[in-house]
Design an enzyme around this catalytic site. Structure first.
Site, PDB file in Angstrom:
ATOM      1  N   ASP A  18     -31.646  30.488 -22.579  1.00 44.52           N
ATOM      2  CA  ASP A  18     -31.923  29.235 -21.889  1.00 44.52           C
ATOM      3  C   ASP A  18     -31.390  28.046 -22.685  1.00 44.52           C
ATOM      4  O   ASP A  18     -31.433  28.044 -23.924  1.00 44.52           O
ATOM      5  CB  ASP A  18     -33.433  29.087 -21.689  1.00 44.52           C
ATOM      6  CG  ASP A  18     -33.793  28.032 -20.661  1.00 44.52           C
ATOM      7  OD1 ASP A  18     -32.893  27.576 -19.935  1.00 44.52           O
ATOM      8  OD2 ASP A  18     -34.974  27.669 -20.593  1.00 44.52           O
ATOM      9  N   SER A  51     -40.131  33.675 -16.580  1.00 43.31           N
ATOM     10  CA  SER A  51     -39.313  33.317 -15.417  1.00 43.31           C
ATOM     11  C   SER A  51     -38.842  34.506 -14.586  1.00 43.31           C
ATOM     12  O   SER A  51     -37.649  34.694 -14.369  1.00 43.31           O
ATOM     13  CB  SER A  51     -38.109  32.483 -15.877  1.00 43.31           C
ATOM     14  OG  SER A  51     -38.538  31.282 -16.479  1.00 43.31           O
ATOM     15  N   LEU A  81     -24.529  50.397 -30.362  1.00 43.58           N
ATOM     16  CA  LEU A  81     -25.413  49.495 -29.624  1.00 43.58           C
ATOM     17  C   LEU A  81     -25.158  49.590 -28.119  1.00 43.58           C
ATOM     18  O   LEU A  81     -24.017  49.721 -27.676  1.00 43.58           O
ATOM     19  CB  LEU A  81     -25.166  48.056 -30.091  1.00 43.58           C
ATOM     20  CG  LEU A  81     -25.920  46.952 -29.339  1.00 43.58           C
ATOM     21  CD1 LEU A  81     -27.385  46.958 -29.731  1.00 43.58           C
ATOM     22  CD2 LEU A  81     -25.301  45.589 -29.626  1.00 43.58           C
ATOM     23  N   HIS A 131     -22.183  26.987 -20.814  1.00 48.64           N
ATOM     24  CA  HIS A 131     -22.118  28.425 -20.546  1.00 48.64           C
ATOM     25  C   HIS A 131     -20.969  29.078 -21.323  1.00 48.64           C
ATOM     26  O   HIS A 131     -21.100  30.206 -21.806  1.00 48.64           O
ATOM     27  CB  HIS A 131     -21.955  28.671 -19.049  1.00 48.64           C
ATOM     28  CG  HIS A 131     -23.141  28.215 -18.245  1.00 48.64           C
ATOM     29  ND1 HIS A 131     -24.405  28.723 -18.438  1.00 48.64           N
ATOM     30  CD2 HIS A 131     -23.253  27.287 -17.251  1.00 48.64           C
ATOM     31  CE1 HIS A 131     -25.248  28.140 -17.600  1.00 48.64           C
ATOM     32  NE2 HIS A 131     -24.578  27.261 -16.867  1.00 48.64           N
ATOM     33  N   TRP A 177     -28.689  31.881  -7.751  1.00 46.92           N
ATOM     34  CA  TRP A 177     -27.761  31.749  -6.626  1.00 46.92           C
ATOM     35  C   TRP A 177     -27.956  30.423  -5.885  1.00 46.92           C
ATOM     36  O   TRP A 177     -27.062  29.970  -5.168  1.00 46.92           O
ATOM     37  CB  TRP A 177     -27.921  32.908  -5.644  1.00 46.92           C
ATOM     38  CG  TRP A 177     -27.401  34.219  -6.145  1.00 46.92           C
ATOM     39  CD1 TRP A 177     -28.128  35.314  -6.500  1.00 46.92           C
ATOM     40  CD2 TRP A 177     -26.027  34.579  -6.368  1.00 46.92           C
ATOM     41  NE1 TRP A 177     -27.307  36.327  -6.929  1.00 46.92           N
ATOM     42  CE2 TRP A 177     -26.008  35.909  -6.848  1.00 46.92           C
ATOM     43  CE3 TRP A 177     -24.817  33.909  -6.191  1.00 46.92           C
ATOM     44  CZ2 TRP A 177     -24.831  36.578  -7.174  1.00 46.92           C
ATOM     45  CZ3 TRP A 177     -23.628  34.582  -6.506  1.00 46.92           C
ATOM     46  CH2 TRP A 177     -23.649  35.895  -6.990  1.00 46.92           C
ATOM     47  N   GLY A 186     -27.052  24.495 -20.020  1.00 46.67           N
ATOM     48  CA  GLY A 186     -26.756  23.274 -19.286  1.00 46.67           C
ATOM     49  C   GLY A 186     -27.212  22.031 -20.023  1.00 46.67           C
ATOM     50  O   GLY A 186     -26.483  21.034 -20.106  1.00 46.67           O
TER      51      GLY A 186
END
Length: 236
Positions: free
Chosen positions: A14, A181, A125, A31, A63, A17
């Site tokens: 998070d 979330s 991994l 991003h 979306w 932006g």
């Protein structure tokens, strides 16, 4: 005594932006920078002996974001796959994507499947990208599939989109928010949570280490008492 290392760390990335906007740039710039942090975290997780690293790249709720931002994100992910797969192969990292592929473009799905196929033999991994994913969607689709199979005794767990992937031991969320979330609601029932105000593009290996240090100091009880945990340790 060696520190306890989680087998599976999942990250809610998070703050991309906000990071960009604080610098007077478009959100997509954040991003782009965030992809660099994924690369760093993959390297660090491999070094620490973590077996699974999953990252929440795009939720079903995302979306509803502006079309230009969504399009830019999908283009970034496609470009990152092309660029990073050779390095993942070099470092024995298996690449997987979990989420609602029906909502993705056929071209992106084909690219995902090709990347998964190319790294399927890797034994280091496991890098899991959660794309077009939400916890409620996962539980709903698993429940429907379970019901269609006649509700076998094993419950819905084998029908979850993450089937075959161990539940996260540690969930890390950057950006200052202290919630999950709609993310891996079933799988994170007993995960340890670590929240940091650091925005994702600023998240460095030292921040990752701080999360691991916090995890190592905790006692995971899974509903048992402290005395029961001590008894189990004595019998190991």
């Amino acid at each position: 005594m060696a520190k306890r290392i989680p087998a599976h760390v999942t990250i809610i990335m998070d703050g991309n932006g906000r990071w960009a906007e604080s610098r007077g740039k478009e959100r997509i710039f954040g991003h782009k920078e965030g992809i660099e942090r994924v690369r760093d975290c993959v390297e660090f997780a491999s070094q620490q002996g973590i077996r699974y690293l999953s990252v929440y790249a795009f939720s079903t709720e995302n979306w509803s974001r502006p079309a230009a931002e969504v399009r830019g994100l999908m283009e970034l992910m496609a470009a990152a796959m092309l660029k990073e797969i050779p390095k993942l192969l070099e470092n024995d990292v298996r690449f997987r994507v979990v989420g609602d592929r029906a909502s993705l473009s056929p071209a992106l799905v084909a690219q995902i499947e090709a990347a998964e196929s190319r790294t399927a033999g890797c034994r280091g991994l496991n890098l899991v990208i959660m794309l077009s994913y939400s916890g409620k969607w996962d539980i709903m689709q698993a429940s429907k599939a379970w019901a269609q199979d006649g509700c076998p005794e094993g419950g819905i767990a084998p029908y979850l989109a993450t089937a075959g992937i161990p539940d996260p031991d540690l969930l890390v969320r950057t950006g200052g928010e202290q919630r999950i979330s709609n993310y891996m609601l079933w799988q994170c029932a007993y995960s340890e949570f670590y929240f940091t105000p650091t925005l994702w593009p600023d998240f460095r290996k030292c921040d990752f280490q701080a999360a691991l240090d916090s995890y190592a100091e905790r006692e995971r009880r899974f509903g048992l008492t402290g005395g029961q945990i001590s008894e189990l340790k004595e019998n190991e």
